[in-house]
Scaffold this motif. Structure first.
Motif, PDB file in Angstrom:
ATOM      1  N   ILE A  43     -12.601  20.232  51.896  1.00 51.21           N
ATOM      2  CA  ILE A  43     -11.963  18.913  52.046  1.00 51.21           C
ATOM      3  C   ILE A  43     -11.076  18.932  53.293  1.00 51.21           C
ATOM      4  N   PRO A  44     -11.546  18.343  54.403  1.00 55.29           N
ATOM      5  CA  PRO A  44     -10.696  18.280  55.596  1.00 55.29           C
ATOM      6  C   PRO A  44      -9.680  17.142  55.455  1.00 55.29           C
ATOM      7  N   VAL A  45      -8.426  17.425  55.753  1.00 56.12           N
ATOM      8  CA  VAL A  45      -7.386  16.390  55.637  1.00 56.12           C
ATOM      9  C   VAL A  45      -6.568  16.342  56.923  1.00 56.12           C
ATOM     10  N   LYS A  46      -6.349  15.152  57.431  1.00 58.83           N
ATOM     11  CA  LYS A  46      -5.473  14.988  58.596  1.00 58.83           C
ATOM     12  C   LYS A  46      -4.040  14.982  58.088  1.00 58.83           C
ATOM     13  N   MET A  47      -3.280  16.005  58.473  1.00 59.71           N
ATOM     14  CA  MET A  47      -1.912  16.119  57.987  1.00 59.71           C
ATOM     15  C   MET A  47      -1.001  15.198  58.811  1.00 59.71           C
ATOM     16  N   ASP A  48       0.245  15.024  58.342  1.00 62.58           N
ATOM     17  CA  ASP A  48       1.160  14.090  59.013  1.00 62.58           C
ATOM     18  C   ASP A  48       1.454  14.508  60.458  1.00 62.58           C
ATOM     19  N   ASP A  49       1.369  15.817  60.752  1.00 58.74           N
ATOM     20  CA  ASP A  49       1.656  16.260  62.121  1.00 58.74           C
ATOM     21  C   ASP A  49       0.435  16.135  63.036  1.00 58.74           C
ATOM     22  N   GLY A  50      -0.641  15.537  62.543  1.00 57.02           N
ATOM     23  CA  GLY A  50      -1.829  15.297  63.367  1.00 57.02           C
ATOM     24  C   GLY A  50      -2.850  16.415  63.297  1.00 57.02           C
ATOM     25  N   LYS A  51      -2.449  17.564  62.738  1.00 57.28           N
ATOM     26  CA  LYS A  51      -3.393  18.693  62.640  1.00 57.28           C
ATOM     27  C   LYS A  51      -4.333  18.515  61.441  1.00 57.28           C
ATOM     28  N   ILE A  52      -5.486  19.189  61.529  1.00 60.39           N
ATOM     29  CA  ILE A  52      -6.425  19.114  60.406  1.00 60.39           C
ATOM     30  C   ILE A  52      -6.284  20.363  59.561  1.00 60.39           C
ATOM     31  N   ARG A  53      -6.218  20.163  58.232  1.00 62.13           N
ATOM     32  CA  ARG A  53      -6.160  21.318  57.342  1.00 62.13           C
ATOM     33  C   ARG A  53      -7.336  21.245  56.368  1.00 62.13           C
ATOM     34  N   ILE A  54      -7.929  22.404  56.144  1.00 64.41           N
ATOM     35  CA  ILE A  54      -9.087  22.451  55.239  1.00 64.41           C
ATOM     36  C   ILE A  54      -8.644  22.956  53.869  1.00 64.41           C
ATOM     37  N   PHE A  55      -8.952  22.184  52.845  1.00 65.50           N
ATOM     38  CA  PHE A  55      -8.672  22.585  51.457  1.00 65.50           C
ATOM     39  C   PHE A  55     -10.005  22.915  50.751  1.00 65.50           C
ATOM     40  N   THR A  56      -9.913  23.693  49.680  1.00 62.02           N
ATOM     41  CA  THR A  56     -11.111  23.991  48.883  1.00 62.02           C
ATOM     42  C   THR A  56     -10.960  23.364  47.497  1.00 62.02           C
ATOM     43  N   GLY A  57     -12.010  22.669  47.075  1.00 61.56           N
ATOM     44  CA  GLY A  57     -11.988  22.046  45.744  1.00 61.56           C
ATOM     45  C   GLY A  57     -13.198  22.475  44.930  1.00 61.56           C
ATOM     46  N   PHE A  58     -13.094  22.263  43.615  1.00 59.26           N
ATOM     47  CA  PHE A  58     -14.173  22.672  42.706  1.00 59.26           C
ATOM     48  C   PHE A  58     -14.423  21.600  41.651  1.00 59.26           C
ATOM     49  N   ARG A  59     -15.633  21.562  41.146  1.00 57.09           N
ATOM     50  CA  ARG A  59     -15.908  20.878  39.887  1.00 57.09           C
ATOM     51  C   ARG A  59     -16.954  21.704  39.162  1.00 57.09           C
ATOM     52  N   SER A  60     -16.570  22.211  38.016  1.00 58.90           N
ATOM     53  CA  SER A  60     -17.509  22.982  37.204  1.00 58.90           C
ATOM     54  C   SER A  60     -17.980  22.108  36.049  1.00 58.90           C
ATOM     55  N   GLN A  61     -19.307  21.974  35.915  1.00 57.05           N
ATOM     56  CA  GLN A  61     -19.892  21.180  34.833  1.00 57.05           C
ATOM     57  C   GLN A  61     -20.575  22.166  33.891  1.00 57.05           C
ATOM     58  N   GLY A  81      -6.005  33.653  43.969  1.00 54.84           N
ATOM     59  CA  GLY A  81      -6.588  32.980  45.126  1.00 54.84           C
ATOM     60  C   GLY A  81      -7.762  32.077  44.769  1.00 54.84           C
ATOM     61  N   VAL A  82      -8.483  31.643  45.829  1.00 51.32           N
ATOM     62  CA  VAL A  82      -9.560  30.656  45.672  1.00 51.32           C
ATOM     63  C   VAL A  82     -10.689  31.181  44.770  1.00 51.32           C
ATOM     64  N   GLU A  83     -11.037  32.464  44.961  1.00 53.64           N
ATOM     65  CA  GLU A  83     -12.142  33.008  44.157  1.00 53.64           C
ATOM     66  C   GLU A  83     -11.775  33.033  42.669  1.00 53.64           C
ATOM     67  N   TYR A  84     -10.503  33.372  42.398  1.00 53.78           N
ATOM     68  CA  TYR A  84     -10.045  33.381  41.003  1.00 53.78           C
ATOM     69  C   TYR A  84     -10.100  31.959  40.440  1.00 53.78           C
ATOM     70  N   TYR A 115      -7.453  23.945  45.327  1.00 49.87           N
ATOM     71  CA  TYR A 115      -6.551  25.088  45.490  1.00 49.87           C
ATOM     72  C   TYR A 115      -5.376  24.640  46.371  1.00 49.87           C
ATOM     73  N   VAL A 116      -4.339  24.152  45.737  1.00 49.13           N
ATOM     74  CA  VAL A 116      -3.140  23.687  46.447  1.00 49.13           C
ATOM     75  C   VAL A 116      -2.014  23.547  45.431  1.00 49.13           C
ATOM     76  N   ASN A 117      -0.793  23.817  45.854  1.00 48.48           N
ATOM     77  CA  ASN A 117       0.343  23.558  44.981  1.00 48.48           C
ATOM     78  C   ASN A 117       1.204  22.473  45.627  1.00 48.48           C
ATOM     79  N   PRO A 118       0.998  21.216  45.175  1.00 52.12           N
ATOM     80  CA  PRO A 118       1.698  20.110  45.852  1.00 52.12           C
ATOM     81  C   PRO A 118       3.215  20.197  45.729  1.00 52.12           C
ATOM     82  N   LYS A 119       3.712  20.948  44.724  1.00 48.09           N
ATOM     83  CA  LYS A 119       5.172  21.040  44.535  1.00 48.09           C
ATOM     84  C   LYS A 119       5.766  21.998  45.567  1.00 48.09           C
ATOM     85  N   THR A 120       5.251  23.230  45.630  1.00 44.75           N
ATOM     86  CA  THR A 120       5.872  24.196  46.540  1.00 44.75           C
ATOM     87  C   THR A 120       5.540  23.883  47.999  1.00 44.75           C
TER      88      THR A 120
END
Ligand code: NAD
Length: 424
Positions: A43-61, A81-84, A115-120
């Protein structure tokens, strides 16, 4: 190799249930254990500082033999981590399959997250919305009211659910599809009683367990570990059934109050001071003293891994209702069984939440909305039957309730699988 692999744990539980039922076929065991599909997205996201950050997401069915996949979306960064996290959502999707089957709702099991902790990480509101909509876009092909219906989980709320619903609707010709997701705010098609669902469901389970053990709930003493959503409402509804809450705790500590205290007074006190600790007339105690206090009903409703073998040896309750997920360590189970304490396992005790999620989806699909009591009564029917069916199996096979609930769930999923067979 993943350390403490949660999916290996989930697989073991399926195999244990298969052993009791007498399913030796390796293919069927694997079919029941493995998820149907695990989607991993960038998941590429344009952050507020203009840089692009890549996040990893999952959906297990995991399994949809009984109905569309159902399960939460968490924003979390587990230590492994992400693998866990991938293994964790696989395990959690498996547990959702069994949870839905136990309370006999026509849904399967799914789970996902980013894989992100929006609080910290202190993501801004805009960053969080772009991330949520980006994730919704990436999973949009595999979700839908008849396919897979996500819900809130760790660090996600009705706000994210609304954004996912809106993204999905706009991607599909601007249609209104509230049934694509549950846990929405009431104004967006959410259900009444969702806020109390888990605690109320746990209280219904305790009522049934008390009947089975011939314990009079009107004179019963209850201890709550945790004082958040699940445990507070369990306390409130048990109080309405006549019981008395004599202990509670939160992240600041634990208290006991011999004579009992009205839960709403405790809530008021916590609201004012930030903790239940210091409540007038109470005695501050250790976590161990709280958990091993003499009572009829213990509700671990906060964290996992609380009831160790050592604590189990000293337990003085008659019923444990696991409102929290995984509060009892496997090493404690045989000790608890030996002490003849009836455990209502998490997969059943906290299934009120998914029951009402199901009812939210039904209301969305009908376009007609029920009152609080109508929703609560329907949930009561499902959860009460789930308890009775599991209890009967525990007696039939002479196994504890944790094993009995898994046996019940696996039998129900297998029954649906056998009806459908394999195609193509
Ligand atoms: P919550 O955040 O509302 O409450 C958690 C409570 O635990 C808080 O009172 C917090 O102070 C307390 N706590 C934290 N650390 C503690 C500690 N060390 N000792 C004692 N208490 C501590 O969370 P919740 O929604 O009530 O969830 C609690 C548990 O129930 C979790 O395991 C969750 O997965 C499970 N659960 C909740 C729901 C639901 O719908 N709320 C559904 C299914 C399962």
């Amino acid at each position: 190799m993943i350390k403490n692999d949660p999916f290996a744990n989930a697989t073991k539980q399926v195999n244990d249930a298969c052993d009791i039922i007498g399913i030796a076929d390796k293919g069927i065991r694997e079919y029941l254990a493995m998820p149907n599909k695990v989607l991993r997205v960038k998941i590429p996201v344009k952050m507020d500082d203009g840089k692009i950050r890549i996040f990893t997401g999952f959906r297990s069915q995991h399994n949809n033999d009984r109905g569309p996949y159902k399960g939460g979306i968490r924003y979390f960064n587990p230590e492994g981590g992400v693998e866990y996290m991938e293994r964790e959502v696989m395990a959690l999707s498996s547990w959702m399959t069994w949870k839905c089957a136990i309370v006999d709702i026509p849904l399967g099991g799914g789970k996902g997250g980013i894989y992100v902790n929006p609080k910290t990480e202190k993501l801004s509101e805009g960053e969080l919305e772009r991330l949520t909509r980006g994730f919704a876009f990436k999973i949009s092909e595999i979700i839908g009211p008849g396919k897979d219906i996500p819900a809130p989980d760790v660090y996600t709320t009705g706000k994210e659910m609304t954004q996912i619903m809106d993204t999905y609707g706009k991607l599909n010709g601007n249609i209104s599809t509230p049934g694509v997701i549950t846990g929405k705010p009431i104004s967006m098609g959410g259900s009444l009683a969702r806020n109390v669902a888990t605690g109320l469901g746990a209280a219904y389970c305790v009522r049934e367990a008390a009947k089975a053990l011939k314990i009079n709930l009107k004179t019963a003493k209850v201890v709550l570990q945790g004082f958040g959503n699940a445990s507070t409402f369990a306390g409130i509804y048990l109080e309405k059934m006549g019981s008395k809450v004599i202990g509670a705790s939160d992240s600041k500590g634990s208290i006991l109050f011999e004579k009992g205290a009205p839960v709403n007074k405790l809530m008021e006190y916590k609201e004012k001071t930030g903790s239940v600790v210091g409540f007038p007339g109470s005695k501050k105690v250790s976590t161990e003293e709280l958990l091993t206090a003499k009572c009829d009903v213990l509700i671990p409703g906060a964290l996992e891994n609380q009831i160790t073998a050592n604590i189990a040896k000293n337990l003085k309750c008659k019923i444990i209702a696991e409102a929290a997920n995984g509060p009892t360590l496997p090493e404690a189970d045989p000790i608890i069984e030996q002490k003849k304490i009836l455990v209502i396992p998490d997969i059943l005790a906290n299934s009120g939440g998914v029951c009402i999620s199901y009812l939210e989806w039904v209301q969305n699909n009908m376009g007609y909305y029920w009152t609080f009591d109508e929703v609560a009564n329907k949930m009561e029917t499902n959860i009460t039957k789930g308890f009775k069916d599991a209890y009967a199996l525990s007696k039939k096979h002479k196994i504890d309730m944790r094993k009995a609930t898994m046996v019940l769930a696996v039998e129900r999923v297998l029954e649906a699988f056998n009806q459908k067979g394999i195609w193509p």
